[in-house]
Write a protein that holds these residues in place. Structure first.
Motif, short mmCIF file in Angstrom:
data_model
loop_
_atom_site.label_atom_id
_atom_site.label_comp_id
_atom_site.label_asym_id
_atom_site.label_seq_id
_atom_site.Cartn_x
_atom_site.Cartn_y
_atom_site.Cartn_z
N ARG A 28 0.84 -1.19 0.00
CA ARG A 28 0.00 0.00 0.00
C ARG A 28 0.88 1.24 0.00
N HIS A 29 1.79 1.31 0.95
CA HIS A 29 2.71 2.45 1.02
C HIS A 29 4.06 2.11 0.41
N VAL A 30 4.39 0.83 0.37
CA VAL A 30 5.60 0.36 -0.31
C VAL A 30 5.14 -0.65 -1.36
N PRO A 31 5.83 -0.71 -2.50
CA PRO A 31 5.36 -1.57 -3.59
C PRO A 31 5.81 -3.03 -3.47
N PHE A 32 5.86 -3.56 -2.24
CA PHE A 32 6.27 -4.95 -2.04
C PHE A 32 5.77 -5.43 -0.67
N ASP A 33 5.82 -6.77 -0.48
CA ASP A 33 5.56 -7.35 0.83
C ASP A 33 6.80 -7.13 1.69
N ILE A 34 6.62 -6.66 2.90
CA ILE A 34 7.74 -6.44 3.81
C ILE A 34 8.04 -7.77 4.50
N LYS A 35 9.26 -8.30 4.25
CA LYS A 35 9.64 -9.57 4.86
C LYS A 35 10.77 -9.41 5.88
N ARG A 36 11.42 -8.26 5.87
CA ARG A 36 12.53 -8.06 6.81
C ARG A 36 12.65 -6.58 7.12
N VAL A 37 12.98 -6.27 8.38
CA VAL A 37 13.23 -4.91 8.82
C VAL A 37 14.55 -4.92 9.58
N TYR A 38 15.44 -3.98 9.24
CA TYR A 38 16.66 -3.83 10.01
C TYR A 38 17.02 -2.36 10.05
N TYR A 39 17.96 -2.00 10.91
CA TYR A 39 18.34 -0.59 11.01
C TYR A 39 19.81 -0.44 11.31
N LEU A 40 20.35 0.66 10.82
CA LEU A 40 21.75 1.03 11.02
C LEU A 40 21.79 2.17 12.02
N TYR A 41 22.70 2.09 12.98
CA TYR A 41 22.80 3.14 14.00
C TYR A 41 24.22 3.14 14.55
N ASP A 42 24.55 4.15 15.31
CA ASP A 42 25.90 4.32 15.86
C ASP A 42 26.96 4.27 14.76
N VAL A 43 26.63 4.83 13.60
CA VAL A 43 27.59 4.87 12.49
C VAL A 43 28.63 5.95 12.80
N PRO A 44 29.91 5.59 12.85
CA PRO A 44 30.94 6.57 13.18
C PRO A 44 31.01 7.69 12.13
N GLY A 45 31.40 8.88 12.57
CA GLY A 45 31.55 10.01 11.65
C GLY A 45 32.47 9.66 10.51
N GLY A 46 32.07 9.99 9.29
CA GLY A 46 32.87 9.73 8.10
C GLY A 46 32.71 8.34 7.53
N ALA A 47 32.02 7.45 8.24
CA ALA A 47 31.84 6.08 7.74
C ALA A 47 30.78 6.05 6.65
N GLU A 48 30.88 5.06 5.78
CA GLU A 48 29.91 4.83 4.72
C GLU A 48 29.32 3.44 4.89
N ARG A 49 28.07 3.29 4.51
CA ARG A 49 27.42 1.99 4.53
C ARG A 49 26.93 1.71 3.12
#
Length: 140
Positions: A28-49
């Motif tokens: 409805r709000h996303v064009p797919f079935d949501i099967k997984r949720v994860y999150y990135l946090y505490d990313v050090p300054g200057g780091a890339e993901r």
């Protein structure tokens, strides 16, 4: 496929003087079935993901707190999206390389994914990704 299908998606907001609420519903709000949720946090300054693409997976990235930039690359063009609102997500189509950069202090990036984790779905080498999107390597 490609950057033309990647886009910002504004999610519903229920305004309330006690604090706002945003919700997300599959297909409805996303064009797919949501099967997984994860999150990135505490990313050090200057780091890339990021630094990868997916063969089949679709994702929605949301800045739950703070801000960051997402650089998308479909092998032909690049586009940068800045995320800094918890009611706005970035939909990323399959076969799009992504780099997540410029994390603010305290930033949290939540990711909604269309499938369960599968290492074989990743392109982690940019040259291999380019070969695949240009048709010289099977997509999988």
């Amino acid at each position: 496929m490609g950057l033309e299908r990647c886009r910002a998606i504004d999610l519903p907001i229920v305004h309330d003087p006690r604090g706002n609420l945003t919700f997300i519903e599959s297909n409805r709000h996303v064009p797919f079935d949501i099967k997984r949720v994860y999150y990135l946090y505490d990313v050090p300054g200057g780091a890339e993901r990021g630094g990868h693409a997916h063969k089949n997976l679709e994702q929605l990235l949301i800045a739950m707190s703070g801000s960051f930039d997402v650089i998308l690359d479909d092998g032909l063009a690049k586009q940068t999206f800045s995320l800094n609102r918890s009611y706005r997500g970035l939909y990323i189509e399959r076969l799009v390389w992504r780099e997540i950069v410029n994390f603010s202090s305290g930033a949290v990036c939540m990711v909604l994914a269309s499938d369960f984790y599968d290492e074989t779905d990743y392109y982690r080498d940019y040259d291999e990704f380019i070969k695949a999107v240009r048709g010289t390597v099977p997509v999988g």
